[in-house]
Design a protein around this motif. Sequence first.
Motif, PDB file in Angstrom:
ATOM      1  N   ALA A  70       0.815  -1.211  -0.133  1.00 49.97           N
ATOM      2  CA  ALA A  70      -0.080   0.136  -0.081  1.00 49.97           C
ATOM      3  C   ALA A  70       1.071   1.237   0.198  1.00 49.97           C
ATOM      4  N   ARG A  71       0.543   2.168  -0.846  1.00 49.25           N
ATOM      5  CA  ARG A  71       0.969   3.599  -1.016  1.00 49.25           C
ATOM      6  C   ARG A  71       2.330   3.517  -1.849  1.00 49.25           C
ATOM      7  N   GLU A  72       2.907   2.258  -2.208  1.00 45.77           N
ATOM      8  CA  GLU A  72       3.982   2.377  -3.041  1.00 45.77           C
ATOM      9  C   GLU A  72       3.316   2.250  -4.678  1.00 45.77           C
ATOM     10  N   LEU A  73       4.236   2.511  -5.468  1.00 42.97           N
ATOM     11  CA  LEU A  73       3.657   2.559  -6.867  1.00 42.97           C
ATOM     12  C   LEU A  73       4.743   1.681  -7.824  1.00 42.97           C
ATOM     13  N   PRO A  74       4.540   0.262  -7.729  1.00 45.39           N
ATOM     14  CA  PRO A  74       5.428  -0.525  -8.592  1.00 45.39           C
ATOM     15  C   PRO A  74       5.167  -0.526 -10.007  1.00 45.39           C
TER      16      PRO A  74
END
Length: 193
Positions: A70-74
């Motif tokens: 969550a909150r990361e942008l892979p």
Amino acid sequence: MADFFPPPVLPLAIRFDPHTALAEPSGPVVTRRISDLEGLFADAAAWERLRADGDPVIYSVASSPVPELARELPQSVTTIHPGDCGGEFFMTKGHQHPDPQGEIYLGLAGKGGLLLFNGERPDWIDMSPGMIGYIPPGWAHRSVNVGSEPYRFLAVYPGSAGHDYQWVVEHGMGHRIWRSAAGFELKSFGGSS
Ligand SMILES: [Fe+2]
């Protein structure tokens, strides 16, 4: 095998090699062969012939090391090889996001398409280098190579989205994409076979 970075992830420059499509630094790389796509193509006999005849790689997904949290942008780069199974173009398994979040695809090479299905109606976006396809929340998505060269695209997605492949097995994608005299055509799905 390379893996995702543990949090906290620091600011990061990632290079996707245009020839190998691998990321540097690298995250996981997933390879899908025809045997991994059992039950997804309409022509089961054609699928079995391909599986028995070398089980070719249909597509690969090379991820950056940004974690699916969550909150990361892979991000990932997918390469779908050209070809068809009984006339149905090579494609990804397709998935729905268990956590309904949007996603963008950017075409990098080749000629492909983005097949979308919200459970009621399908949609299709032609993809080529420079095109962005937007996947709204709640739409299952599958990519298809409708050309004669590898089709490659970048995906950027919220880390919490997840991948539900079973949804596509149960609901289908609304349409199938077939080779035709004009290049390709979309035909109604007729169930999840
Ligand atoms: Fe997705």
